[in-house]
Scaffold this motif. Structure first.
Motif, mmCIF file in Angstrom:
data_model
loop_
_atom_site.group_PDB
_atom_site.id
_atom_site.type_symbol
_atom_site.label_atom_id
_atom_site.label_comp_id
_atom_site.label_asym_id
_atom_site.label_seq_id
_atom_site.Cartn_x
_atom_site.Cartn_y
_atom_site.Cartn_z
ATOM 1 N N THR A 89 0.866 -1.178 0.000
ATOM 2 C CA THR A 89 0.000 0.000 0.000
ATOM 3 C C THR A 89 0.904 1.230 0.000
ATOM 4 O O THR A 89 2.040 1.183 0.486
ATOM 5 C CB THR A 89 -0.928 0.032 1.226
ATOM 6 N N GLU A 90 0.384 2.327 -0.538
ATOM 7 C CA GLU A 90 1.232 3.507 -0.688
ATOM 8 C C GLU A 90 0.404 4.780 -0.629
ATOM 9 O O GLU A 90 -0.830 4.766 -0.813
ATOM 10 C CB GLU A 90 1.967 3.445 -2.027
ATOM 11 N N LYS A 91 1.075 5.868 -0.370
ATOM 12 C CA LYS A 91 0.418 7.170 -0.446
ATOM 13 C C LYS A 91 1.469 8.248 -0.658
ATOM 14 O O LYS A 91 2.653 8.079 -0.339
ATOM 15 C CB LYS A 91 -0.400 7.462 0.803
ATOM 16 N N LYS A 92 1.017 9.327 -1.241
ATOM 17 C CA LYS A 92 1.898 10.457 -1.499
ATOM 18 C C LYS A 92 1.667 11.515 -0.431
ATOM 19 O O LYS A 92 0.538 11.925 -0.167
ATOM 20 C CB LYS A 92 1.612 11.041 -2.883
ATOM 21 N N ILE A 93 2.772 11.930 0.214
ATOM 22 C CA ILE A 93 2.690 12.954 1.250
ATOM 23 C C ILE A 93 3.361 14.222 0.720
ATOM 24 O O ILE A 93 4.546 14.209 0.365
ATOM 25 C CB ILE A 93 3.395 12.481 2.544
ATOM 26 N N ASP A 94 2.578 15.272 0.626
ATOM 27 C CA ASP A 94 3.121 16.526 0.085
ATOM 28 C C ASP A 94 4.273 17.030 0.945
ATOM 29 O O ASP A 94 4.221 16.978 2.182
ATOM 30 C CB ASP A 94 2.022 17.590 0.023
ATOM 31 N N ARG A 192 2.135 1.998 -7.744
ATOM 32 C CA ARG A 192 1.242 2.582 -8.748
ATOM 33 C C ARG A 192 1.732 3.973 -9.141
ATOM 34 O O ARG A 192 1.623 4.379 -10.283
ATOM 35 C CB ARG A 192 -0.186 2.664 -8.188
ATOM 36 N N ASP A 193 2.241 4.703 -8.141
ATOM 37 C CA ASP A 193 2.706 6.076 -8.368
ATOM 38 C C ASP A 193 4.174 6.173 -7.924
ATOM 39 O O ASP A 193 4.471 6.048 -6.728
ATOM 40 C CB ASP A 193 1.858 7.057 -7.562
ATOM 41 N N SER A 196 5.040 8.363 -4.884
ATOM 42 C CA SER A 196 4.584 8.082 -3.521
ATOM 43 C C SER A 196 5.762 8.172 -2.567
ATOM 44 O O SER A 196 6.905 7.869 -2.924
ATOM 45 C CB SER A 196 3.956 6.687 -3.446
ATOM 46 N N SER A 197 5.472 8.568 -1.336
ATOM 47 C CA SER A 197 6.556 8.757 -0.367
ATOM 48 C C SER A 197 6.392 7.900 0.890
ATOM 49 O O SER A 197 7.293 7.876 1.742
ATOM 50 C CB SER A 197 6.658 10.233 0.034
ATOM 51 N N TYR A 198 5.263 7.203 1.002
ATOM 52 C CA TYR A 198 5.059 6.327 2.166
ATOM 53 C C TYR A 198 4.530 4.979 1.665
ATOM 54 O O TYR A 198 3.577 4.923 0.879
ATOM 55 C CB TYR A 198 4.066 6.934 3.156
ATOM 56 N N GLU A 200 3.675 0.776 2.868
ATOM 57 C CA GLU A 200 3.572 -0.307 3.838
ATOM 58 C C GLU A 200 3.608 -1.626 3.077
ATOM 59 O O GLU A 200 2.862 -1.814 2.109
ATOM 60 C CB GLU A 200 2.281 -0.227 4.652
#
Length: 234
Positions: A89-94, A192-193, A196-198, A200
């Protein structure tokens, strides 16, 4: 990346029976920590170290059926090998000032082919890299020191914090590579991106309670038997 063919157990025959077509391989094969008995009725008994987590030095007793194919013996040919499952899993943190990767490692235990539970497990050593294998580091929970002359030195150690999170400089992530005990080869996860910066990474390692061999090949050479395993060296 190099593949290294290692002989895990070298076993010497001490008893030979002559009761069937496989008479030349029926018998007991033993070493310091391992005992394999191939019986004339097509069953076997095995006492051997933990093949998933060998660093624990635990021995397990198990049994099952065997068949021969040329110079090979296959233990429990009807059982499909269990393989680890990885989820990313991933997410982008500004405005993130680092790349964070959190490792969640679990074991899923089976008994008599029935799942009996899943729990968090403190892995001993894990290799991780971003984008290129040459960029690897070894993740550990405590420093690994070589205790004897012949032991392999663990290079590029990174001690994880209590959350099992590792941080890298900000960069685009094309892939994340992982290799650890219980893996036959490295696993690569594709975000996917790439911005992304985080991340798991959940790793679920399935294990049989008695470490039942599953379609496990044993090479018979004269009075010796060899369990073989391919490993990757970074």
């Amino acid at each position: 990346m190099k593949y290294i063919l290692t002989f895990i157990f070298s076993l010497t025959t001490i008893i030979i029976y002559c009761q069937m077509d496989n008479s030349k391989i029926i018998g007991n094969y033993v070493s310091d920590m391992t005992r394999l008995e191939l019986k004339a009725d097509g069953t076997f008994s095995l006492s051997a170290p933990d093949y998933v987590f060998p660093y624990t030095f635990k021995n397990y007793e198990t049994s099952g059926k065997w068949v021969s194919s040329g110079k090979e013996v296959i233990l429990n040919p009807d059982k499909v090998p269990r393989t680890p499952v990885l989820t990313l899993t991933e997410k982008k943190i500004d405005n993130a000032d680092s790349i964070e990767i959190k490792i969640i490692y679990q074991t899923r235990e089976y008994e008599n082919e029935v799942e009996v539970g899943t729990e968090h497990f403190k892995f001993d050593l894990m290799t991780l890299y971003l984008n290129k294998a040459k960029n690897y580091i070894h993740l550990v929970h405590a420093p690994k020191n070589r205790n004897c002359t012949f032991a392999r030195k663990v290079k590029r150690q990174h001690i994880l914090d209590s959350s099992s999170t590792v941080r890298f400089p900000v960069q685009n992530i094309e892939k994340i590579g992982i290799y650890t005990y219980g893996f036959k080869t490295k696993k690569e996860l594709i975000p996917r991106d790439p911005h992304s910066s985080y991340f798991e990474i959940i790793i679920v390692q399935p294990v049989d309670k008695e470490r039942t061999p599953r379609s496990k090949k044993v090479i018979i050479k004269g009075k010796h038997a060899f369990f073989m395993k391919y490993t990757e060296r970074f």
